[in-house]
Design a protein around this motif. Structure first.
Motif, PDB file in Angstrom:
ATOM      1  N   GLY A 177      -3.609   1.633 -29.990  1.00 45.05           N
ATOM      2  CA  GLY A 177      -5.022   1.902 -29.736  1.00 45.05           C
ATOM      3  C   GLY A 177      -5.711   0.675 -29.165  1.00 45.05           C
ATOM      4  O   GLY A 177      -5.077  -0.289 -28.753  1.00 45.05           O
ATOM      5  N   HIS A 178      -7.033   0.716 -29.144  1.00 45.65           N
ATOM      6  CA  HIS A 178      -7.784  -0.380 -28.517  1.00 45.65           C
ATOM      7  C   HIS A 178      -7.878  -1.622 -29.402  1.00 45.65           C
ATOM      8  O   HIS A 178      -8.246  -2.688 -28.923  1.00 45.65           O
ATOM      9  CB  HIS A 178      -9.187   0.099 -28.099  1.00 45.65           C
ATOM     10  N   ILE A 179      -7.549  -1.500 -30.673  1.00 44.41           N
ATOM     11  CA  ILE A 179      -7.497  -2.657 -31.571  1.00 44.41           C
ATOM     12  C   ILE A 179      -6.054  -3.163 -31.569  1.00 44.41           C
ATOM     13  O   ILE A 179      -5.118  -2.382 -31.689  1.00 44.41           O
ATOM     14  CB  ILE A 179      -7.915  -2.264 -33.005  1.00 44.41           C
ATOM     15  N   GLY A 180      -5.867  -4.462 -31.444  1.00 44.09           N
ATOM     16  CA  GLY A 180      -4.514  -5.007 -31.407  1.00 44.09           C
ATOM     17  C   GLY A 180      -3.902  -5.234 -32.777  1.00 44.09           C
ATOM     18  O   GLY A 180      -2.724  -4.969 -33.001  1.00 44.09           O
ATOM     19  N   TYR A 181      -4.708  -5.741 -33.715  1.00 45.47           N
ATOM     20  CA  TYR A 181      -4.209  -6.087 -35.041  1.00 45.47           C
ATOM     21  C   TYR A 181      -5.224  -5.669 -36.101  1.00 45.47           C
ATOM     22  O   TYR A 181      -6.430  -5.764 -35.892  1.00 45.47           O
ATOM     23  CB  TYR A 181      -3.969  -7.602 -35.171  1.00 45.47           C
ATOM     24  N   VAL A 182      -4.697  -5.249 -37.245  1.00 46.89           N
ATOM     25  CA  VAL A 182      -5.513  -4.972 -38.423  1.00 46.89           C
ATOM     26  C   VAL A 182      -5.018  -5.903 -39.523  1.00 46.89           C
ATOM     27  O   VAL A 182      -3.811  -5.996 -39.777  1.00 46.89           O
ATOM     28  CB  VAL A 182      -5.407  -3.496 -38.861  1.00 46.89           C
ATOM     29  N   ILE A 183      -5.965  -6.580 -40.151  1.00 48.40           N
ATOM     30  CA  ILE A 183      -5.652  -7.588 -41.159  1.00 48.40           C
ATOM     31  C   ILE A 183      -6.331  -7.210 -42.475  1.00 48.40           C
ATOM     32  O   ILE A 183      -7.471  -6.754 -42.487  1.00 48.40           O
ATOM     33  CB  ILE A 183      -6.180  -8.970 -40.713  1.00 48.40           C
ATOM     34  N   LYS A 184      -5.619  -7.430 -43.573  1.00 52.35           N
ATOM     35  CA  LYS A 184      -6.227  -7.360 -44.901  1.00 52.35           C
ATOM     36  C   LYS A 184      -6.239  -8.792 -45.413  1.00 52.35           C
ATOM     37  O   LYS A 184      -5.209  -9.477 -45.385  1.00 52.35           O
ATOM     38  CB  LYS A 184      -5.419  -6.459 -45.834  1.00 52.35           C
ATOM     39  N   ALA A 185      -7.402  -9.241 -45.862  1.00 47.88           N
ATOM     40  CA  ALA A 185      -7.543 -10.626 -46.308  1.00 47.88           C
ATOM     41  C   ALA A 185      -8.306 -10.681 -47.627  1.00 47.88           C
ATOM     42  O   ALA A 185      -9.037  -9.761 -47.972  1.00 47.88           O
ATOM     43  CB  ALA A 185      -8.266 -11.450 -45.245  1.00 47.88           C
ATOM     44  N   ALA A 186      -8.137 -11.787 -48.347  1.00 47.12           N
ATOM     45  CA  ALA A 186      -8.864 -12.048 -49.583  1.00 47.12           C
ATOM     46  C   ALA A 186      -9.448 -13.445 -49.490  1.00 47.12           C
ATOM     47  O   ALA A 186      -8.712 -14.408 -49.259  1.00 47.12           O
ATOM     48  CB  ALA A 186      -7.932 -11.932 -50.789  1.00 47.12           C
ATOM     49  N   VAL A 187     -10.767 -13.549 -49.635  1.00 48.89           N
ATOM     50  CA  VAL A 187     -11.448 -14.839 -49.501  1.00 48.89           C
ATOM     51  C   VAL A 187     -12.365 -15.075 -50.697  1.00 48.89           C
ATOM     52  O   VAL A 187     -12.645 -14.171 -51.469  1.00 48.89           O
ATOM     53  CB  VAL A 187     -12.273 -14.905 -48.187  1.00 48.89           C
ATOM     54  N   ASN A 188     -12.860 -16.297 -50.787  1.00 47.46           N
ATOM     55  CA  ASN A 188     -13.800 -16.669 -51.843  1.00 47.46           C
ATOM     56  C   ASN A 188     -15.216 -16.485 -51.327  1.00 47.46           C
ATOM     57  O   ASN A 188     -15.790 -17.393 -50.733  1.00 47.46           O
ATOM     58  CB  ASN A 188     -13.550 -18.109 -52.282  1.00 47.46           C
ATOM     59  N   GLY A 189     -15.775 -15.298 -51.512  1.00 48.64           N
ATOM     60  CA  GLY A 189     -17.167 -15.017 -51.186  1.00 48.64           C
ATOM     61  C   GLY A 189     -17.514 -15.135 -49.714  1.00 48.64           C
ATOM     62  O   GLY A 189     -16.650 -15.179 -48.835  1.00 48.64           O
ATOM     63  N   MET A 190     -18.808 -15.197 -49.454  1.00 51.71           N
ATOM     64  CA  MET A 190     -19.305 -15.231 -48.077  1.00 51.71           C
ATOM     65  C   MET A 190     -18.920 -16.512 -47.349  1.00 51.71           C
ATOM     66  O   MET A 190     -18.674 -16.496 -46.145  1.00 51.71           O
ATOM     67  CB  MET A 190     -20.828 -15.034 -48.042  1.00 51.71           C
ATOM     68  N   ASP A 191     -18.850 -17.623 -48.064  1.00 53.66           N
ATOM     69  CA  ASP A 191     -18.425 -18.869 -47.418  1.00 53.66           C
ATOM     70  C   ASP A 191     -16.987 -18.755 -46.921  1.00 53.66           C
ATOM     71  O   ASP A 191     -16.656 -19.193 -45.822  1.00 53.66           O
ATOM     72  CB  ASP A 191     -18.561 -20.062 -48.369  1.00 53.66           C
TER      73      ASP A 191
END
Length: 148
Positions: free
Chosen positions: A97-111
């Motif tokens: 499709g038109h998106i090349g990659y889909v990522i699932k990520a886990a980060v520490n809040g908005m920063d």
């Protein structure tokens, strides 16, 4: 695969730490028979490995994300080498499709979200980020449906 193999896979996907002795009791088979089945399922590539599911929030990574990437500024192979090293990324999938990659990520809040997006923008002209609010299905055991 028979019904016993399917039962074995169900049990292991719920608790991979279960002992062969406990498995043999639940399946009503001898320990050598259970061990043989385990080895066969591993040799066939049905069981790829054993691991623990760890809570990202327990390590301060309480914001889960789905990120769509397209319009790379660098070759795909170079992108894939880079993304493997990105510690906030839990999964990365090249998709159609038109998106090349889909990522699932886990980060520490908005920063953490801002920092990850800033890093990704160095490699892509399109970074679309969604914060995961809830996950009605975060994990599901996989077993044959009878259609395979």
């Amino acid at each position: 695969m028979d019904k016993t193999d399917i039962a074995l896979l169900n049990i292991l996907q719920e608790d991979a730490r279960i002992t062969v002795s406990e498995l043999s009791k639940k399946l009503m088979l001898s320990r050598p028979s259970v061990t043989e089945r385990l080895h066969r399922l591993q040799e066939k590539g049905i069981i790829e490995g054993f691991s623990a599911r760890v809570s990202p929030a327990a390590f301060g990574r309480n914001t889960m994300l789905i990120i769509q990437i397209s319009d790379l500024k660098i070759p795909a192979m170079q992108w894939e080498k880079m993304i493997v090293e990105e510690r906030d990324v839990l999964e990365c999938h090249r998709v159609t499709g038109h998106i090349g990659y889909v990522i699932k990520a886990a980060v520490n809040g908005m920063d953490g979200l801002r920092a990850l997006v800033d890093r990704l923008m160095n490699y892509s002209n399109y970074v679309n980020t969604s914060v995961i609010l809830t996950s009605p299905v975060s994990y599901r055991p996989i077993v044959p449906t009878g259609e395979e």
